[in-house]
Design a protein around this motif. Structure first.
Motif, short mmCIF file in Angstrom:
data_model
loop_
_atom_site.label_atom_id
_atom_site.label_comp_id
_atom_site.label_asym_id
_atom_site.label_seq_id
_atom_site.Cartn_x
_atom_site.Cartn_y
_atom_site.Cartn_z
N GLN A 41 0.83 -1.20 0.00
CA GLN A 41 0.00 0.00 0.00
C GLN A 41 0.87 1.25 0.00
O GLN A 41 0.55 2.25 -0.67
N SER A 42 1.97 1.17 0.75
CA SER A 42 2.89 2.32 0.79
C SER A 42 3.53 2.54 -0.59
O SER A 42 3.68 3.69 -1.05
N LYS A 43 3.92 1.46 -1.24
CA LYS A 43 4.50 1.58 -2.59
C LYS A 43 3.48 2.14 -3.57
O LYS A 43 3.82 2.91 -4.47
N LEU A 44 2.23 1.69 -3.41
CA LEU A 44 1.18 2.10 -4.34
C LEU A 44 0.98 3.61 -4.32
O LEU A 44 0.70 4.24 -5.36
N GLU A 45 1.11 4.19 -3.16
CA GLU A 45 0.89 5.63 -3.03
C GLU A 45 1.98 6.44 -3.73
O GLU A 45 1.75 7.60 -4.10
N ASN A 46 3.15 5.83 -3.90
CA ASN A 46 4.28 6.59 -4.45
C ASN A 46 4.76 6.10 -5.82
O ASN A 46 5.76 6.59 -6.34
N HIS A 69 4.60 5.02 -10.01
CA HIS A 69 4.12 5.60 -11.26
C HIS A 69 2.81 4.94 -11.65
O HIS A 69 2.52 3.80 -11.28
N SER A 70 2.01 5.65 -12.37
CA SER A 70 0.69 5.14 -12.76
C SER A 70 0.78 3.84 -13.55
O SER A 70 -0.11 2.99 -13.49
N ALA A 71 1.86 3.66 -14.30
CA ALA A 71 2.02 2.45 -15.11
C ALA A 71 2.19 1.21 -14.25
O ALA A 71 1.91 0.08 -14.69
N ASP A 72 2.66 1.42 -13.02
CA ASP A 72 2.91 0.28 -12.13
C ASP A 72 1.75 0.00 -11.17
O ASP A 72 1.77 -1.00 -10.45
N LYS A 73 0.76 0.88 -11.15
CA LYS A 73 -0.31 0.76 -10.15
C LYS A 73 -1.14 -0.51 -10.34
O LYS A 73 -1.53 -1.17 -9.37
N ILE A 74 -1.44 -0.84 -11.58
CA ILE A 74 -2.29 -2.01 -11.83
C ILE A 74 -1.61 -3.28 -11.31
O ILE A 74 -2.24 -4.13 -10.66
N ALA A 75 -0.32 -3.41 -11.58
CA ALA A 75 0.41 -4.59 -11.12
C ALA A 75 0.43 -4.65 -9.58
O ALA A 75 0.23 -5.72 -8.99
N LEU A 76 0.65 -3.49 -8.95
CA LEU A 76 0.67 -3.46 -7.48
C LEU A 76 -0.71 -3.76 -6.90
O LEU A 76 -0.84 -4.47 -5.90
N GLN A 77 -1.76 -3.20 -7.54
CA GLN A 77 -3.12 -3.47 -7.06
C GLN A 77 -3.46 -4.96 -7.16
O GLN A 77 -4.09 -5.52 -6.27
N ASN A 78 -3.06 -5.58 -8.25
CA ASN A 78 -3.29 -7.02 -8.40
C ASN A 78 -2.53 -7.83 -7.36
O ASN A 78 -3.03 -8.83 -6.83
N GLU A 79 -1.30 -7.40 -7.07
CA GLU A 79 -0.50 -8.10 -6.05
C GLU A 79 -1.13 -7.94 -4.66
O GLU A 79 -1.19 -8.90 -3.88
N ILE A 80 -1.61 -6.72 -4.37
CA ILE A 80 -2.28 -6.49 -3.08
C ILE A 80 -3.53 -7.36 -2.97
O ILE A 80 -3.81 -7.96 -1.92
N LEU A 81 -4.29 -7.43 -4.06
CA LEU A 81 -5.50 -8.28 -4.07
C LEU A 81 -5.15 -9.73 -3.81
O LEU A 81 -5.83 -10.43 -3.05
N LEU A 82 -4.08 -10.21 -4.43
CA LEU A 82 -3.65 -11.59 -4.25
C LEU A 82 -3.25 -11.86 -2.80
O LEU A 82 -3.63 -12.89 -2.22
N VAL A 83 -2.50 -10.93 -2.20
CA VAL A 83 -2.09 -11.11 -0.81
C VAL A 83 -3.31 -11.07 0.12
O VAL A 83 -3.38 -11.82 1.10
#
Length: 220
Positions: free
Chosen positions: A169-174, A176-190
């Motif tokens: 969540q901390s990474k997601l806030e900081n 780039h927009s191009a990386d947000k989808i991948a981070l959101q999917n990873e957060i959902l998986l966890v």
């Protein structure tokens, strides 16, 4: 037979029975007393007594003899006297029968307990099979120490997943927009893994209670 002789004969008979009962009760082991603690040994109306020990019956029989003695001193019908005598003899017979059937009652109680344990084990296995937690080792389900180890392991995983979600969540806030989808999917998986882990904790806690309940009942 005179009334006094009848009462004296009954009291002698009671004294002899008392010695047999005391010997019987002294030879009972703790396991036998536990197995029969809730077992009714007599037909309703004969004795107010449950369990392996038969000593309480002696006091109740003595009271019946004393009641008969009072009846004999009063203006009571012969039928009432005979009924009282028959009741006393029925109680003598019942105690002697109980003395001879304790071993059979213990074996019956052992078989019933074994059957309950087997049914409980079968229900636990069926519940485990239907729970969706097949990834938890089956052998763990039959050992309380391993169950607690498994519980601690899953609780540690919960902390790990929660920490990982916080970091993501901390990474997601900081990021780039191009990386947000991948981070959101990873957060959902966890999150999904965290939810599954919490469900497993509830399941293991239920298994611990089911595993320990029969033994707690046995050792009451």
């Amino acid at each position: 037979m005179k009334n006094a002789e009848l009462i004296q004969r009954l009291r002698v008979q009671l004294k002899q029975l008392e010695q047999e009962v005391l010997q019987h009760d002294s030879q009972l082991v703790k396991g036998q007393r536990n197995l029969l603690q809730d077992t009714e040994r007599f037909n309703e109306g004969l004795f107010n007594q449950t369990g392996a020990q038969l000593a309480p019956c002696i006091g109740q029989l003595s009271k019946k003899i004393s009641q008969l003695e009072k009846l004999l001193k009063g203006n009571i019908s012969t039928d009432t006297i005979l009924l009282s005598c028959e009741g006393i003899q029925d109680r003598f017979t019942a105690v002697r029968r109980a003395l001879n059937t304790t071993t059979l009652n213990v074996k019956s109680a052992e078989q019933q307990r074994a059957s309950r344990f087997a049914n409980a084990k079968k229900r636990r296995q069926q519940s485990h099979a239907e729970s969706g937690f097949g990834w938890i080792a089956t052998g763990v389900m039959h050992n309380s120490h391993q169950l607690y180890d498994e519980l601690n392991k899953h609780m540690n995983w919960v902390q790990t997943f929660e920490q990982k979600i916080e970091n993501l969540q901390s990474k997601l806030e900081n990021c780039h927009s191009a990386d947000k989808i991948a981070l959101q999917n990873e957060i959902l998986l966890v999150h999904r893994r965290l939810g599954k882990c919490r469900q497993a904790i509830s399941y293991i806690e239920d298994r611990i209670q089911a595993f320990e309940r029969p033994y707690k009942s046995q050792n009451r």
